[in-house]
Write a protein that holds these residues in place. Structure first.
Motif, PDB file in Angstrom:
ATOM      1  N   ARG A  29     -17.885  -4.099 -15.724  1.00  0.00           N
ATOM      2  CA  ARG A  29     -16.676  -4.294 -16.789  1.00  0.00           C
ATOM      3  C   ARG A  29     -15.967  -5.573 -16.337  1.00  0.00           C
ATOM      4  O   ARG A  29     -15.854  -6.052 -15.126  1.00  0.00           O
ATOM      5  N   VAL A  30     -15.470  -6.264 -17.497  1.00  0.00           N
ATOM      6  CA  VAL A  30     -14.788  -7.449 -17.297  1.00  0.00           C
ATOM      7  C   VAL A  30     -13.438  -7.559 -17.807  1.00  0.00           C
ATOM      8  O   VAL A  30     -13.304  -7.180 -18.821  1.00  0.00           O
ATOM      9  N   MET A  31     -12.487  -8.018 -17.001  1.00  0.00           N
ATOM     10  CA  MET A  31     -11.155  -8.171 -17.565  1.00  0.00           C
ATOM     11  C   MET A  31     -10.530  -9.546 -17.152  1.00  0.00           C
ATOM     12  O   MET A  31     -10.492  -9.889 -16.210  1.00  0.00           O
ATOM     13  N   GLU A  32     -10.086 -10.085 -18.521  1.00  0.00           N
ATOM     14  CA  GLU A  32      -9.522 -11.374 -18.423  1.00  0.00           C
ATOM     15  C   GLU A  32      -7.933 -11.103 -18.447  1.00  0.00           C
ATOM     16  O   GLU A  32      -7.352 -10.281 -18.807  1.00  0.00           O
ATOM     17  N   GLY A  33      -7.365 -12.289 -18.135  1.00  0.00           N
ATOM     18  CA  GLY A  33      -5.902 -12.290 -18.275  1.00  0.00           C
ATOM     19  C   GLY A  33      -5.293 -11.298 -17.175  1.00  0.00           C
ATOM     20  O   GLY A  33      -4.094 -10.855 -17.243  1.00  0.00           O
ATOM     21  N   VAL A  34      -6.045 -11.056 -16.040  1.00  0.00           N
ATOM     22  CA  VAL A  34      -5.512 -10.517 -14.889  1.00  0.00           C
ATOM     23  C   VAL A  34      -4.486 -11.195 -13.926  1.00  0.00           C
ATOM     24  O   VAL A  34      -5.139 -12.125 -13.254  1.00  0.00           O
ATOM     25  N   THR A  93      -5.005  -4.054   1.609  1.00  0.00           N
ATOM     26  CA  THR A  93      -6.040  -3.450   2.591  1.00  0.00           C
ATOM     27  C   THR A  93      -5.303  -2.916   3.558  1.00  0.00           C
ATOM     28  O   THR A  93      -3.745  -2.368   3.683  1.00  0.00           O
ATOM     29  N   ASP A  94      -5.818  -1.618   4.379  1.00  0.00           N
ATOM     30  CA  ASP A  94      -5.159  -1.265   5.646  1.00  0.00           C
ATOM     31  C   ASP A  94      -5.995  -0.930   6.749  1.00  0.00           C
ATOM     32  O   ASP A  94      -6.863  -2.046   6.890  1.00  0.00           O
ATOM     33  N   VAL A  95      -5.779  -0.213   7.612  1.00  0.00           N
ATOM     34  CA  VAL A  95      -6.426  -0.298   8.955  1.00  0.00           C
ATOM     35  C   VAL A  95      -8.128  -0.119   8.794  1.00  0.00           C
ATOM     36  O   VAL A  95      -8.713  -0.632   9.585  1.00  0.00           O
ATOM     37  N   ASN A  96      -8.256   0.639   7.441  1.00  0.00           N
ATOM     38  CA  ASN A  96      -9.875   0.934   7.506  1.00  0.00           C
ATOM     39  C   ASN A  96     -10.470  -0.458   6.679  1.00  0.00           C
ATOM     40  O   ASN A  96     -11.684  -0.599   6.485  1.00  0.00           O
ATOM     41  N   GLY A  97      -9.747  -1.586   6.255  1.00  0.00           N
ATOM     42  CA  GLY A  97     -10.164  -2.489   5.520  1.00  0.00           C
ATOM     43  C   GLY A  97      -9.566  -2.728   4.238  1.00  0.00           C
ATOM     44  O   GLY A  97      -8.624  -2.045   3.885  1.00  0.00           O
ATOM     45  N   VAL A  98     -10.413  -3.149   3.049  1.00  0.00           N
ATOM     46  CA  VAL A  98     -10.074  -3.287   1.718  1.00  0.00           C
ATOM     47  C   VAL A  98     -10.013  -1.870   1.128  1.00  0.00           C
ATOM     48  O   VAL A  98     -10.603  -1.131   1.290  1.00  0.00           O
ATOM     49  N   GLN A  99      -8.901  -1.895   0.135  1.00  0.00           N
ATOM     50  CA  GLN A  99      -8.698  -0.796  -0.405  1.00  0.00           C
ATOM     51  C   GLN A  99      -8.834  -1.080  -1.874  1.00  0.00           C
ATOM     52  O   GLN A  99      -8.702  -0.122  -2.902  1.00  0.00           O
ATOM     53  N   GLY A 100      -8.605  -2.303  -2.443  1.00  0.00           N
ATOM     54  CA  GLY A 100      -8.596  -2.700  -4.011  1.00  0.00           C
ATOM     55  C   GLY A 100      -7.688  -3.923  -4.062  1.00  0.00           C
ATOM     56  O   GLY A 100      -7.315  -4.595  -2.934  1.00  0.00           O
ATOM     57  N   ILE A 101      -7.087  -3.999  -5.166  1.00  0.00           N
ATOM     58  CA  ILE A 101      -5.998  -5.007  -5.551  1.00  0.00           C
ATOM     59  C   ILE A 101      -5.067  -4.667  -6.285  1.00  0.00           C
ATOM     60  O   ILE A 101      -5.130  -3.533  -7.133  1.00  0.00           O
ATOM     61  N   GLU A 102      -3.752  -5.124  -6.217  1.00  0.00           N
ATOM     62  CA  GLU A 102      -2.605  -5.027  -7.049  1.00  0.00           C
ATOM     63  C   GLU A 102      -2.756  -6.164  -7.994  1.00  0.00           C
ATOM     64  O   GLU A 102      -2.762  -7.243  -7.547  1.00  0.00           O
ATOM     65  N   THR A 103      -2.369  -5.735  -9.172  1.00  0.00           N
ATOM     66  CA  THR A 103      -2.441  -6.840 -10.234  1.00  0.00           C
ATOM     67  C   THR A 103      -1.451  -6.812 -11.265  1.00  0.00           C
ATOM     68  O   THR A 103      -0.872  -5.538 -11.465  1.00  0.00           O
ATOM     69  N   SER A 104      -1.096  -7.697 -12.239  1.00  0.00           N
ATOM     70  CA  SER A 104      -0.155  -7.511 -13.263  1.00  0.00           C
ATOM     71  C   SER A 104      -0.527  -6.527 -14.279  1.00  0.00           C
ATOM     72  O   SER A 104       0.126  -5.780 -15.166  1.00  0.00           O
TER      73      SER A 104
END
Ligand SMILES: Cc1cc2nc3c(=O)[nH]c(=O)nc-3n(C[C@H](O)[C@H](O)[C@H](O)COP(=O)(O)OP(=O)(O)OC[C@H]3O[C@@H](n4cnc5c(N)ncnc54)[C@H](O)[C@@H]3O)c2cc1C
Length: 381
Positions: free
Chosen positions: A172-177, A184-195
């Motif tokens: 999947r591809v998303m432009e304009g993000v 992140t938390d103590v376990n490492g990466v959880q994802g991203i927050e975006t517009s």
């Protein structure tokens, strides 16, 4: 599109590097989401000349010399598959590169300055051979090295071919993000927050080229990227001057002249460290045109088409950041490819996919490219 998204791996950055990684991961059946803040191939990748100069480029680091050659081979192998999957012709041409010289002393100083063990032995053409093989080169040329394995592509097409192939295989591809923040938390990466909302994932790969450092800083890592602006001009020979058109890339000390698959000839490039603007200067283009017409006198009759500029993502030690960020499990970096990101795209895609599937940098022989290396140096100082 705003809302919650999930993928096994999120790639941030839709240049040639991010798209090559997406393509390789999708080919391995991986669940991948690529997010780009503007548009695909809108960054440095759209400014490149597209040379795959694995032997002509001066890689002083043995790992880079090896990766460059592997990448060129890989790209040639992939070309048919990604062109047919995506419907985009990447414009791959293998006419070889010529490095010409004006005198014997120029040849000697070139030989003295090169680490010959790292590249394939070129073929020497004396004055007579030059006139036979490249009659469009200045007749005063003393001699030239010819490297038949060198090739080149249309960089935007290659990037589009990668991303559309990835999509054809399920990515999947998303432009304009916009406004990407690593979560992140103590376990490492959880994802991203975006517009466009929260996107969760097990892995995040930072492939934002010149802007790689900004995201790394969010997790307290320092991976500096140094901008080096470059300008390029495009010209076209008219049909009755076609005999004067170069049919091989000229890779001289002061200029490269690249005949492209779309019929244009690209002349590059200036090198302006520290500059981040993409304005084209009269001085820069004048320099390129003077050097180009001196090597290929028939260029004077070509039509000037356009000029553009881009900013290469360099690093303090000249090596890209490719690997896992050890201090944050699930976070990976793939940026800082300076003047060879097009050439190194295929191998970067392959290495990143291997890392995501559990191989270590040691197993892949790329410890020296670790995105943590600058932090280690800072600690040691
Ligand atoms: C004049 C010139 C000539 C060159 N010639 C060659 C050549 O002949 N051969 C060669 O191999 N290489 C060449 N290069 C180098 C090559 O262009 C680069 O190494 C390569 O394009 C880098 O690709 P990238 O994907 O890392 O970066 P980019 O193409 O810049 O892609 C990064 C992407 O990330 C996006 N992004 C940035 N920040 C964020 C964020 N926070 N969130 C979401 N997205 C973000 C950007 O919008 C961009 O689209 C040349 C470069 C220049 C300037």
């Amino acid at each position: 599109m705003r809302g919650k998204h999930h993928a096994e791996t999120i790639i941030v950055g839709g240049g040639v590097i991010g798209c090559a990684i997406a393509c390789e991961l999708a080919a391995r059946g991986h669940d991948v989401l690529l997010v780009e803040r503007a548009r695909i191939a809108g960054g440095t990748s759209c400014a490149a000349a597209g040379m795959l100069g694995a032997d002509s480029e001066e890689f002083t680091h043995a790992v880079m010399a090896k990766l460059a050659r592997q990448s060129r081979v890989l790209l040639h192998e992939q070309e048919e598959r990604i062109s047919s999957l995506s419907g985009v012709e990447v414009g791959l041409q293998q006419h070889g590169f010529i490095t010409p010289f004006r005198s014997y002393s120029e040849v000697s100083s070139y030989k003295n300055n090169r680490s010959s063990t790292l590249s394939e032995e070129p073929i020497w053409w004396d004055r007579v051979s030059v006139q036979q093989e490249a009659p469009w080169l200045n007749r005063d040329t003393y001699g030239a090295y010819y490297r038949p394995s060198e090739s080149e592509v249309l960089p935007v097409n290659l990037t589009q071919a990668y991303v559309r192939s990835a999509q054809a295989m399920g990515a999947r591809v998303m432009e304009g993000v916009q406004d990407v923040h690593l979560h992140t938390d103590v376990n490492g990466v959880q994802g991203i927050e975006t517009s466009l909302g929260t996107m969760t994932s097990r892995n995040v790969i930072i492939a934002t080229g010149l802007h790689g450092e900004e995201l790394m800083r969010q997790v307290g890592l320092s991976s500096p990227v140094l901008p080096v602006k470059g300008e390029i001009a495009a010209v076209q020979f008219s049909p009755h001057h076609v005999g004067y058109r170069p049919d091989k890339t000229v890779y001289a000390e002061d200029i490269y002249i690249v005949p492209k698959a779309n019929g244009e000839v690209w002349l590059g490039a200036t090198s302006l460290p520290g500059r981040t603007d993409t304005k084209v200067s009269v001085q820069g283009i004048q320099k390129l045109l003077t050097a180009a017409t001196s090597w290929v006198p028939g260029m004077k009759d070509a039509h000037f088409l356009r000029a553009w500029a881009g900013v290469r993502p360099s690093t303090p030690d000249g090596l890209p950041y490719v690997g896992a960020c050890e201090s944050v499990p699930g976070l990976f970096a793939a940026f800082g490819h300076y003047r060879n990101g097009i050439l190194l795209s295929a191998i970067t895609g392959s290495l990143m996919a291997d890392l995501i599937y559990g191989k270590t940098s040691e197993e892949l022989g790329i410890q020296d490219l670790s995105p943590n290396r600058m932090n280690r140096k800072e600690i040691l100082q």
